[in-house]
Design a protein around this motif. Sequence first.
Motif, PDB file in Angstrom:
ATOM      1  N   LEU A  50     -12.646  18.504 -18.223  1.00  0.00           N
ATOM      2  CA  LEU A  50     -13.446  19.724 -18.294  1.00  0.00           C
ATOM      3  C   LEU A  50     -13.295  20.413 -19.639  1.00  0.00           C
ATOM      4  CD1 LEU A  50     -12.882  21.267 -14.730  1.00  0.00           C
ATOM      5  CD2 LEU A  50     -14.870  20.012 -15.565  1.00  0.00           C
ATOM      6  N   GLY A  51     -12.137  20.271 -20.258  1.00  0.00           N
ATOM      7  CA  GLY A  51     -11.928  20.865 -21.579  1.00  0.00           C
ATOM      8  C   GLY A  51     -12.807  20.270 -22.651  1.00  0.00           C
ATOM      9  N   LEU A  52     -13.370  19.082 -22.404  1.00  0.00           N
ATOM     10  CA  LEU A  52     -14.291  18.506 -23.382  1.00  0.00           C
ATOM     11  C   LEU A  52     -15.551  19.349 -23.516  1.00  0.00           C
ATOM     12  CD1 LEU A  52     -14.005  14.716 -22.433  1.00  0.00           C
ATOM     13  CD2 LEU A  52     -12.915  15.899 -24.354  1.00  0.00           C
ATOM     14  N   PHE A  53     -15.904  20.082 -22.452  1.00  0.00           N
ATOM     15  CA  PHE A  53     -17.048  20.981 -22.539  1.00  0.00           C
ATOM     16  C   PHE A  53     -16.671  22.240 -23.311  1.00  0.00           C
ATOM     17  CE2 PHE A  53     -17.683  18.323 -18.837  1.00  0.00           C
ATOM     18  CZ  PHE A  53     -19.015  17.975 -18.932  1.00  0.00           C
ATOM     19  N   SER A  54     -15.573  22.866 -22.903  1.00  0.00           N
ATOM     20  CA  SER A  54     -14.983  23.991 -23.621  1.00  0.00           C
ATOM     21  C   SER A  54     -13.737  24.404 -22.855  1.00  0.00           C
ATOM     22  CB  SER A  54     -15.959  25.182 -23.733  1.00  0.00           C
ATOM     23  OG  SER A  54     -16.047  25.866 -22.514  1.00  0.00           O
ATOM     24  N   PRO A  55     -12.765  25.086 -23.493  1.00  0.00           N
ATOM     25  CA  PRO A  55     -11.572  25.527 -22.763  1.00  0.00           C
ATOM     26  C   PRO A  55     -11.882  26.444 -21.593  1.00  0.00           C
ATOM     27  CG  PRO A  55     -11.204  25.645 -25.128  1.00  0.00           C
ATOM     28  CD  PRO A  55     -12.659  25.344 -24.944  1.00  0.00           C
ATOM     29  N   ALA A  56     -12.970  27.213 -21.677  1.00  0.00           N
ATOM     30  CA  ALA A  56     -13.319  28.119 -20.585  1.00  0.00           C
ATOM     31  C   ALA A  56     -13.669  27.348 -19.318  1.00  0.00           C
ATOM     32  CB  ALA A  56     -14.489  29.003 -21.004  1.00  0.00           C
ATOM     33  N   TYR A  57     -14.339  26.207 -19.445  1.00  0.00           N
ATOM     34  CA  TYR A  57     -14.683  25.414 -18.275  1.00  0.00           C
ATOM     35  C   TYR A  57     -13.431  24.808 -17.646  1.00  0.00           C
ATOM     36  CZ  TYR A  57     -19.616  25.740 -19.492  1.00  0.00           C
ATOM     37  OH  TYR A  57     -20.879  26.205 -19.756  1.00  0.00           O
ATOM     38  N   ALA A  58     -12.469  24.398 -18.444  1.00  0.00           N
ATOM     39  CA  ALA A  58     -11.224  23.851 -17.914  1.00  0.00           C
ATOM     40  C   ALA A  58     -10.425  24.915 -17.176  1.00  0.00           C
ATOM     41  CB  ALA A  58     -10.394  23.248 -19.041  1.00  0.00           C
ATOM     42  N   ALA A  59     -10.358  26.122 -17.731  1.00  0.00           N
ATOM     43  CA  ALA A  59      -9.597  27.194 -17.094  1.00  0.00           C
ATOM     44  C   ALA A  59     -10.245  27.635 -15.784  1.00  0.00           C
ATOM     45  CB  ALA A  59      -9.486  28.380 -18.047  1.00  0.00           C
ATOM     46  N   ALA A  60     -11.564  27.677 -15.727  1.00  0.00           N
ATOM     47  CA  ALA A  60     -12.247  28.191 -14.540  1.00  0.00           C
ATOM     48  C   ALA A  60     -12.431  27.130 -13.459  1.00  0.00           C
ATOM     49  CB  ALA A  60     -13.612  28.768 -14.930  1.00  0.00           C
ATOM     50  N   GLY A  61     -12.553  25.863 -13.833  1.00  0.00           N
ATOM     51  CA  GLY A  61     -12.902  24.834 -12.855  1.00  0.00           C
ATOM     52  C   GLY A  61     -11.843  23.795 -12.585  1.00  0.00           C
ATOM     53  N   GLY A  62     -10.640  23.921 -13.179  1.00  0.00           N
ATOM     54  CA  GLY A  62      -9.616  22.893 -12.986  1.00  0.00           C
ATOM     55  C   GLY A  62      -9.178  22.756 -11.540  1.00  0.00           C
ATOM     56  N   LEU A  63      -8.842  23.868 -10.880  1.00  0.00           N
ATOM     57  CA  LEU A  63      -8.409  23.816  -9.484  1.00  0.00           C
ATOM     58  C   LEU A  63      -9.554  23.373  -8.577  1.00  0.00           C
ATOM     59  CD1 LEU A  63      -6.324  24.326  -7.300  1.00  0.00           C
ATOM     60  CD2 LEU A  63      -6.985  26.747  -7.312  1.00  0.00           C
ATOM     61  N   LEU A  64     -10.751  23.843  -8.848  1.00  0.00           N
ATOM     62  CA  LEU A  64     -11.909  23.434  -8.053  1.00  0.00           C
ATOM     63  C   LEU A  64     -12.106  21.929  -8.103  1.00  0.00           C
ATOM     64  CD1 LEU A  64     -14.527  23.985  -6.454  1.00  0.00           C
ATOM     65  CD2 LEU A  64     -15.656  24.410  -8.648  1.00  0.00           C
ATOM     66  N   LEU A  65     -11.939  21.331  -9.275  1.00  0.00           N
ATOM     67  CA  LEU A  65     -12.136  19.894  -9.413  1.00  0.00           C
ATOM     68  C   LEU A  65     -11.114  19.124  -8.583  1.00  0.00           C
ATOM     69  CD1 LEU A  65     -13.590  17.537 -10.693  1.00  0.00           C
ATOM     70  CD2 LEU A  65     -12.095  17.753 -12.698  1.00  0.00           C
ATOM     71  N   LYS A  66      -9.850  19.562  -8.534  1.00  0.00           N
ATOM     72  CA  LYS A  66      -8.847  18.882  -7.716  1.00  0.00           C
ATOM     73  C   LYS A  66      -9.219  18.945  -6.230  1.00  0.00           C
ATOM     74  CE  LYS A  66      -4.941  19.758 -10.836  1.00  0.00           C
ATOM     75  NZ  LYS A  66      -4.640  18.342 -11.143  1.00  0.00           N
ATOM     76  N   ILE A  67      -9.705  20.100  -5.783  1.00  0.00           N
ATOM     77  CA  ILE A  67     -10.099  20.230  -4.381  1.00  0.00           C
ATOM     78  C   ILE A  67     -11.253  19.281  -4.058  1.00  0.00           C
ATOM     79  CG2 ILE A  67     -11.042  21.811  -2.658  1.00  0.00           C
ATOM     80  CD1 ILE A  67      -9.635  24.086  -4.150  1.00  0.00           C
ATOM     81  N   LEU A  68     -12.220  19.184  -4.961  1.00  0.00           N
ATOM     82  CA  LEU A  68     -13.371  18.312  -4.725  1.00  0.00           C
ATOM     83  C   LEU A  68     -12.977  16.840  -4.721  1.00  0.00           C
ATOM     84  CD1 LEU A  68     -16.048  20.123  -6.935  1.00  0.00           C
ATOM     85  CD2 LEU A  68     -15.840  20.163  -4.437  1.00  0.00           C
ATOM     86  N   VAL A  69     -12.010  16.465  -5.543  1.00  0.00           N
ATOM     87  CA  VAL A  69     -11.542  15.072  -5.546  1.00  0.00           C
ATOM     88  C   VAL A  69     -10.936  14.716  -4.191  1.00  0.00           C
ATOM     89  CG1 VAL A  69      -9.853  13.490  -6.548  1.00  0.00           C
ATOM     90  CG2 VAL A  69     -11.236  14.937  -8.041  1.00  0.00           C
ATOM     91  N   LEU A  70     -10.151  15.636  -3.613  1.00  0.00           N
ATOM     92  CA  LEU A  70      -9.562  15.374  -2.298  1.00  0.00           C
ATOM     93  C   LEU A  70     -10.642  15.205  -1.227  1.00  0.00           C
ATOM     94  CD1 LEU A  70      -6.566  17.888  -2.331  1.00  0.00           C
ATOM     95  CD2 LEU A  70      -6.494  15.410  -2.704  1.00  0.00           C
ATOM     96  N   ALA A  71     -11.767  15.882  -1.405  1.00  0.00           N
ATOM     97  CA  ALA A  71     -12.836  15.802  -0.412  1.00  0.00           C
ATOM     98  C   ALA A  71     -13.607  14.496  -0.481  1.00  0.00           C
ATOM     99  CB  ALA A  71     -13.803  16.972  -0.600  1.00  0.00           C
TER     100      ALA A  71
END
Length: 458
Positions: free
Chosen positions: A320-341
């Motif tokens: 997500l940081g490849l898009f920008s650091p703001a996307y990594a900070a805001a969506g990092g936890l969300l991405l882990k939850i979605l991977v588990l799903a």
Amino acid sequence: MLRAVGRDSLARNSVLIMASTVGTSGLGYLYWMVAARELPRPAIGTATALISAATVVSMMANLGIGHMFIQRLPEAGAAAWSRIVSAGLLLGCAATAAASIAAALLLPRAVGNFTFLAGADGVVALALTAIALTASMLLDYVFVAHRASQGMLWRNLALAAGKVAALAGLTAAGLASAAAVVLAWTVPSLIVSACTLRWSLSRLRPGWRPTGAGLGDELRHVRGSMTGHHLVNLAQAGPSALLPVLVTAHLGAAENAHFYVAWMTASVLFMVSPAVASALYAERTNANNRSASLPRAALVVLVVIGLPAIVLFLAGGWILGLFSPAYAAAGGLLLKILVLAAIPDAITNLAVAHWRSLGALRRCLRLNLVMAVACLGLTWLWLPAMGIEAAGLAWLIGQSLGAALVAAHTGYARLRRRFTPQNVSAPRPRRPRPRSHPVVPGRFRSPAHSRPRSRRVP
């Protein structure tokens, strides 16, 4: 290995569909990376909200025609094939245009964060984007119906590359607004769909010609698909399409940009099991379905999503940081939850494809409705307090609930088969006893006794 995949129709078409997904997803990363670096987040949020609304409209208005293609096209002659495809595309796109106009008129009045749809520009943008999505989806189903997913692969790769090139050209020309994202998303899709109609379909089915004849006759089949497969599709795909809309409605376009990038990254996993499920259903509707077994489909899904799921869970923040650091900070936890799903999502998708092939559409609908209500209801309740992570957690709970219901149904079915007597033969029907004397038409029927009664001699 490659020869085995080539001989196995289910594996071959699953791999081709997933290759199309992976290729378009990779180019999609590049597309959104260009957008994130060249455009402000509010512009991206507005564009993704419009694309999400168009996705919902297209999903609701395609009338289940794609699965009707899978059922009817393989055995159709050239004239019937042309009539089915032409009528399906025309009816699907017309219904999408009408639904787009209704959505553009209602959404700005119902939700304040969708005011960008007000006006003629919003109506046209939403309608063209939704029509492009419907046409592209229906054409994909034409290739899947004939187990010719290589045509779908090249079509989608050309479409994704065209989007990236169009966005790069528009931003280089100085168009730094949501219009650049929407135009680059929609125009290449319309062009590639037109080229598919002009050249690709004639190679897939010699004798193909666009026709308007027989449109009324096809309405009967479309009505049948609406009351069957389309309801199942709406309940199945509805939550994934509605989540960005709910995020925009509750949190605004800027937060939707963070959610959409994380959701798009996780969709690499979510697209695998639907691809295999479509291939499984297409195999079972064709005559040669020896390899179309549920365990083989599950094995294909497990092999494909295993490594990407581990990579996304461990290195998702860096991606997500490849898009920008703001996307990594805001969506990092969300991405882990979605991977588990992704695991329960794969279970429910394959179960629905298996039950659909058996004709158990009501069972599919009930399962999808339970998951949809749980996911959308929890998302709406939790978004104000938890932020965008609420959508991911609600998605995980909904899919896990569906997987638990699939496991419960499977266990119940096995117990029922185990305790149902299998060796008890049904009672044979009693055969009528033959008459001792034949009945001659027009004559006196002989009495039931075989011998005449003797008279008592006085």
